[in-house]
Design a protein around this motif. Structure first.
Motif, mmCIF file in Angstrom:
data_model
loop_
_atom_site.group_PDB
_atom_site.id
_atom_site.type_symbol
_atom_site.label_atom_id
_atom_site.label_comp_id
_atom_site.label_asym_id
_atom_site.label_seq_id
_atom_site.Cartn_x
_atom_site.Cartn_y
_atom_site.Cartn_z
ATOM 1 N N ALA A 126 0.815 -1.260 -0.031
ATOM 2 C CA ALA A 126 0.030 0.048 0.138
ATOM 3 C C ALA A 126 0.804 1.295 0.008
ATOM 4 C CB ALA A 126 -1.059 0.073 1.203
ATOM 5 N N VAL A 127 2.016 1.147 0.834
ATOM 6 C CA VAL A 127 2.894 2.631 0.745
ATOM 7 C C VAL A 127 3.413 2.568 -0.565
ATOM 8 C CG1 VAL A 127 5.164 2.935 1.809
ATOM 9 C CG2 VAL A 127 3.560 1.909 3.249
ATOM 10 N N ALA A 128 3.740 1.492 -1.272
ATOM 11 C CA ALA A 128 4.311 1.676 -2.647
ATOM 12 C C ALA A 128 3.192 2.267 -3.657
ATOM 13 C CB ALA A 128 4.744 0.357 -3.135
ATOM 14 N N ALA A 129 2.051 1.702 -3.504
ATOM 15 C CA ALA A 129 0.971 2.097 -4.453
ATOM 16 C C ALA A 129 0.536 3.505 -4.074
ATOM 17 C CB ALA A 129 -0.307 1.302 -4.081
ATOM 18 N N LEU A 130 0.851 4.101 -3.095
ATOM 19 C CA LEU A 130 0.566 5.625 -2.820
ATOM 20 C C LEU A 130 1.685 6.330 -3.258
ATOM 21 C CD1 LEU A 130 -0.888 5.411 1.131
ATOM 22 C CD2 LEU A 130 -1.986 6.114 -0.949
ATOM 23 N N ALA A 131 2.778 5.813 -3.307
ATOM 24 C CA ALA A 131 4.021 6.509 -3.490
ATOM 25 C C ALA A 131 4.083 6.708 -5.092
ATOM 26 C CB ALA A 131 5.380 5.825 -3.216
ATOM 27 N N ALA A 132 3.318 5.626 -5.810
ATOM 28 C CA ALA A 132 3.386 5.774 -7.326
ATOM 29 C C ALA A 132 2.234 6.763 -7.775
ATOM 30 C CB ALA A 132 2.853 4.335 -7.796
ATOM 31 N N LEU A 133 1.462 7.255 -6.921
ATOM 32 C CA LEU A 133 0.407 8.344 -6.955
ATOM 33 C C LEU A 133 1.026 9.529 -6.585
ATOM 34 C CD1 LEU A 133 -2.752 6.591 -5.817
ATOM 35 C CD2 LEU A 133 -2.195 7.240 -8.251
ATOM 36 N N GLY A 134 2.294 9.765 -5.767
ATOM 37 C CA GLY A 134 2.683 10.660 -5.570
ATOM 38 C C GLY A 134 2.338 11.384 -4.140
ATOM 39 N N VAL A 135 1.769 10.374 -3.511
ATOM 40 C CA VAL A 135 1.282 10.530 -2.100
ATOM 41 C C VAL A 135 2.014 9.935 -0.937
ATOM 42 C CG1 VAL A 135 -1.015 10.213 -0.661
ATOM 43 C CG2 VAL A 135 -1.211 10.710 -3.165
ATOM 44 N N HIS A 136 2.284 10.658 -0.190
ATOM 45 C CA HIS A 136 3.459 10.284 0.887
ATOM 46 C C HIS A 136 2.871 10.654 2.508
ATOM 47 C CE1 HIS A 136 6.222 9.392 -2.287
ATOM 48 N NE2 HIS A 136 5.759 10.436 -2.694
ATOM 49 N N PRO A 137 1.729 9.895 2.823
ATOM 50 C CA PRO A 137 1.311 10.675 4.287
ATOM 51 C C PRO A 137 2.327 10.375 5.177
ATOM 52 C CG PRO A 137 0.314 8.488 3.505
ATOM 53 C CD PRO A 137 1.057 8.895 2.301
ATOM 54 N N PRO A 138 2.434 11.134 5.984
ATOM 55 C CA PRO A 138 3.262 11.087 7.251
ATOM 56 C C PRO A 138 2.859 10.005 8.435
ATOM 57 C CG PRO A 138 2.249 13.274 7.397
ATOM 58 C CD PRO A 138 1.854 12.618 6.056
ATOM 59 N N GLY A 139 3.762 9.362 8.725
ATOM 60 C CA GLY A 139 3.257 8.428 9.787
ATOM 61 C C GLY A 139 4.587 7.565 10.487
ATOM 62 N N ARG A 140 4.439 6.536 10.985
ATOM 63 C CA ARG A 140 5.590 5.700 11.623
ATOM 64 C C ARG A 140 5.814 4.470 10.771
ATOM 65 N NH1 ARG A 140 8.124 7.488 16.384
ATOM 66 N NH2 ARG A 140 8.377 5.322 17.167
ATOM 67 N N ASP A 141 7.148 4.439 10.366
ATOM 68 C CA ASP A 141 7.471 3.198 9.683
ATOM 69 C C ASP A 141 7.015 1.988 10.522
ATOM 70 O OD1 ASP A 141 8.404 4.521 7.562
ATOM 71 O OD2 ASP A 141 10.521 4.394 7.787
ATOM 72 N N LEU A 142 6.606 0.715 9.808
ATOM 73 C CA LEU A 142 6.301 -0.594 10.407
ATOM 74 C C LEU A 142 7.280 -1.449 9.615
ATOM 75 C CD1 LEU A 142 2.610 -0.466 10.329
ATOM 76 C CD2 LEU A 142 3.981 0.220 12.236
ATOM 77 N N ARG A 143 7.989 -2.219 10.721
ATOM 78 C CA ARG A 143 9.035 -3.193 9.884
ATOM 79 C C ARG A 143 8.609 -4.450 9.976
ATOM 80 N NH1 ARG A 143 12.700 0.142 7.688
ATOM 81 N NH2 ARG A 143 13.012 1.952 8.941
ATOM 82 N N GLY A 144 7.485 -4.909 10.555
ATOM 83 C CA GLY A 144 6.887 -6.315 10.521
ATOM 84 C C GLY A 144 5.807 -6.532 11.301
ATOM 85 N N ILE A 145 5.497 -7.815 11.838
ATOM 86 C CA ILE A 145 4.225 -8.168 12.587
ATOM 87 C C ILE A 145 4.835 -8.978 13.515
ATOM 88 C CG2 ILE A 145 2.057 -9.490 12.375
ATOM 89 C CD1 ILE A 145 1.801 -8.452 9.525
#
Length: 344
Positions: A48-67
């Motif tokens: 989802a992060v990659a799909a947003l970036a492809a649209l030029g959308v970069h919402p601020p938040g906290r990086d998640l490294r796993g589950i």
């Protein structure tokens, strides 16, 4: 007008953004004024992060490294191999998508869709005529119901509840805490804010659900709730088809299994361009086929997990099994992290 979009959540705004960038005159109709919030886990998978970036959308938040899965003293960890996900407050995501859509020339109007009619040349929504309509109006999609596409579900309904806490995140993973009748999903969304969502088949107040997670409740002790409890459900929704003439269903409106895997936004972001491609090609039926391909992995994995979690003894064995078989748990998490539609 080329396209009307019913619903101004992530699915609707992403569809409108793809459409506008493809040269379609597009208007979004959203019944709620201002920034739209919703009860959701707020953890964006790496896809989802990659799909947003492809649209030029970069919402601020906290990086998640796993589950991380947690059940009492037991825990199992798996990292995202495809890069980080992101914990993003739903209102922040909405604002970022709104700004991008408006910048692309999309019109956004406060309007409740009440009547949909169509003929061979277009659709008419409350007197507004367009070439096509995308219904991205959520789990309980009024358009899906109005078109006769809704199908009743016979499974035991699951609901979600979410509250935020003013608390510094204690990790960089989505934590899934397992109890007998519910799961609690902990997502860091800002430097001093975490979201805690509960999914369950049992109807009771939010605080009573938290009592089933003593370790989590201890973590939250003394933290100030940062907003109200929001709810959503039943989560399972079924549509007989994703298209009806010149109307296409996108996002939760198109059918939803469960929030267990956290893929809701990623699925919507993948369906949006598929719907726009079908509209431009003049072949809405192509979207139906693409929807099945895009959601196949999600539907299979989520149903399998729900089946396992729905039986008390296998539910109790989930976290111990993930702990004993880390390679299997890591493979499952890796599948979730991949872009929607990518082969496993």
């Amino acid at each position: 007008m080329d396209l009307l979009v019913a619903g101004g959540g992530p699915a609707g705004l992403a569809t409108a953004l793809h459409a506008a960038r493809a040269g379609l005159e597009t208007t979004v109709l959203e019944r709620r004024a201002g920034t739209v919030d919703k009860a959701c886990g707020e953890g964006l998978m790496p896809g989802a992060v990659a799909a947003l970036a492809a649209l030029g959308v970069h919402p601020p938040g906290r990086d998640l490294r796993g589950i991380r899965y947690v059940a009492g003293a037991r825990r199992a960890d798996a990292a995202f191999r495809a890069g980080p996900g992101r914990g993003v407050r739903r209102t922040v995501l909405h604002t970022a998508l709104c700004e991008a859509a408006l910048a692309a020339g999309v019109a956004i109007e406060q309007h409740t869709v009440r009547r949909v009619a169509q003929d061979g040349d277009g659709v008419v929504v409350d007197g507004i005529r367009a070439g096509h309509l995308v219904a991205a109006d959520g789990l309980h999609s009024p358009v899906r119901h109005a078109l006769g596409l809704h199908r009743p579900c016979r499974t035991r309904p699951r609901h979600g509840l979410r509250r935020h806490y003013a608390l510094a995140p204690w990790g960089d993973r989505v934590e899934v805490h397992w109890a007998r009748d519910a799961e609690a999903y902990v997502t860091p969304v800002a430097g001093g804010l975490v979201g805690v969502a509960v999914l369950t088949t049992v109807r009771r107040p939010y605080d009573e659900h938290l009592a089933a997670f003593p370790g989590l409740r201890e973590r939250l002790a003394g933290a100030r709730p940062a907003g109200p409890v929001r709810g959503a459900g039943p989560l399972r929704q079924t549509a007989g088809a994703r298209t009806a003439g010149r109307v296409l269903l996108v996002g939760d409106a198109a059918g939803y299994v469960d929030a267990l895997t956290g893929e809701g936004v990623a699925l919507a972001l993948a369906q949006a361009p598929a719907a726009v491609r079908a509209i431009i090609a003049g072949d809405p039926g192509a979207y139906e086929r693409e929807w099945h391909r895009l959601t196949r992995r999600y539907r299979r994995l989520t149903r399998a997990l729900l089946g396992t979690a729905g039986v008390p003894w296998t539910r109790a064995a989930l976290v111990p099994a993930a702990q004993r078989l880390p390679w299997l748990f890591s493979a499952a998490v890796d599948a979730l992290a991949r872009p929607v539609g990518e082969s496993a």
